[in-house]
Design an enzyme around this catalytic site. Sequence first.
Site, short mmCIF file in Angstrom:
data_model
loop_
_atom_site.label_atom_id
_atom_site.label_comp_id
_atom_site.label_asym_id
_atom_site.label_seq_id
_atom_site.Cartn_x
_atom_site.Cartn_y
_atom_site.Cartn_z
N GLY A 86 0.79 -1.23 0.00
CA GLY A 86 0.00 0.00 0.00
C GLY A 86 0.82 1.26 0.00
N GLY A 98 4.06 2.95 -2.24
CA GLY A 98 5.10 2.92 -3.25
C GLY A 98 5.92 4.18 -3.20
N ASP A 119 17.95 10.64 -3.84
CA ASP A 119 18.60 11.62 -4.72
C ASP A 119 19.74 10.98 -5.50
OD1 ASP A 119 16.91 13.63 -3.90
OD2 ASP A 119 18.33 14.55 -2.51
N ARG A 139 18.33 8.16 -7.94
CA ARG A 139 17.65 8.69 -9.12
C ARG A 139 18.63 9.19 -10.16
NH1 ARG A 139 12.97 11.42 -5.31
NH2 ARG A 139 11.66 9.54 -5.22
N ARG A 178 20.04 -2.13 -43.72
CA ARG A 178 18.74 -2.59 -44.20
C ARG A 178 18.35 -1.77 -45.44
NH1 ARG A 178 14.89 -6.67 -44.36
NH2 ARG A 178 12.78 -5.83 -44.17
N GLN A 206 10.45 0.29 -33.75
CA GLN A 206 9.80 0.84 -34.93
C GLN A 206 10.73 0.82 -36.15
OE1 GLN A 206 6.70 1.50 -34.43
NE2 GLN A 206 6.03 2.47 -36.33
N LEU A 247 13.22 -1.22 -36.73
CA LEU A 247 13.41 -2.59 -37.21
C LEU A 247 12.14 -3.20 -37.77
CD1 LEU A 247 16.08 -2.23 -35.54
CD2 LEU A 247 15.89 -4.65 -34.97
N GLY A 248 11.00 -2.54 -37.57
CA GLY A 248 9.74 -3.04 -38.09
C GLY A 248 9.37 -4.38 -37.49
N GLU A 270 11.84 3.85 -7.91
CA GLU A 270 12.41 4.99 -7.18
C GLU A 270 11.60 6.27 -7.40
OE1 GLU A 270 14.87 4.60 -5.10
OE2 GLU A 270 15.58 2.62 -5.69
#
Length: 385
Positions: A137, A139, A248, A251, A276, A344, A346-347, A371
């Site tokens: 409960g 975080g 601190d 992060r 490619r 995206q 590399l499709g 964090e």
Amino acid sequence: MSDLPTELVPLSDEQRAVVDLARSFAAEEIRPRARAVDEADVETPWDLWRKAAEVGITGFMLPEEYGGGGFTDVFTQCLVQEELCVGDLGIGNLLCSNGFFADPVLALGTEEQKRAWLTPLAGPDTPMTSLATTEPGSGSDAASITTAATRTEGGYLLNGQKAWISNAGEAEQYVVFAKTEPTRRARGVSAFLLRKDTEGLTFGEPMRKMGQRAIVCRELFFSDAFVPEENRLGDEGQGFAGLMRTFDISRAVLGAAATGVARAAYEYARDYARTRVQFGKPIIEHQAVAFRLADMRTRVEQARLMTWRAARRLDAGLDATTEAAMAKLTASETAAYCTWAAVQTLGGWGYSREFPVEQWMRDAKLEEIEEGTSDIMRLIISRSL
């Protein structure tokens, strides 16, 4: 792998050596094992942990007086973290996790506690450690934790539950945050040192995760777990201040980690786009792809420089709560964008588990959550307006 823009902050020979070590370890040891570690899901890659310990990576951030590498400045830690996380984000975060344990010990601990709990972390046989704050409960709102530490003869009895604790069950040493005064929110939080074999401490099953599977997470359960008074870090009620200092630093370091996976995604997508061929030419020559890569490269540089700024402020002893939040916010959202952009680019192949970018996209999501979520980072930044 690209060079760091160190013309802005010249590095010492010692810093270059540890960065080079991290870079070669990432290329030669981490990247080749990353897919297998991801597939294993809930298994700690102890082979990589031991190899990293042997060359000094797991303890490079610890003070020399306790046997560590002596790179206690946040800036060097960020340089190393980025390089390791170019190899793999979850593995890189795992290998440096003893630093997260050490931060509150260094901030709040007595000399006797530092020698007893940090000295074992140096050397090739270092145990794994863990920092236990999050609860089912609670975080990002760390002041609302409910795990209780009740005074008893000679110490405290811990009762409660922690969730999503990295290295739980794998680690031998823990820093646990609990309430010694349940009604006082932040001022009621204290910090305690525990060992894995503490009577009354038990662990849940490994939690199955979207990404960063190198780090095993479990719940912790405390049922009258006795902690001697000499294992309290600092005075009663000082735990939250120590935790905020740890946040601190962490992060900023996680900003570097996120920058690492963003950089990996950019470099992989760039190299793929060079080879490619579609519509008769390499796709990097198509404007849409070239512009996407330009955005990726720019965002990686932004994330790195914001992370460096937070680290340098921390090392100068200046307040850096806002800057660390900015760094984590920018870098984590950069990681999310760059890993998406790599998929995206590399499709269909990017969507395949044959290529690493789909894993990196899953791994990157955690950086927007752990964090302190991105929403919490924005709240912290807004308070400085």
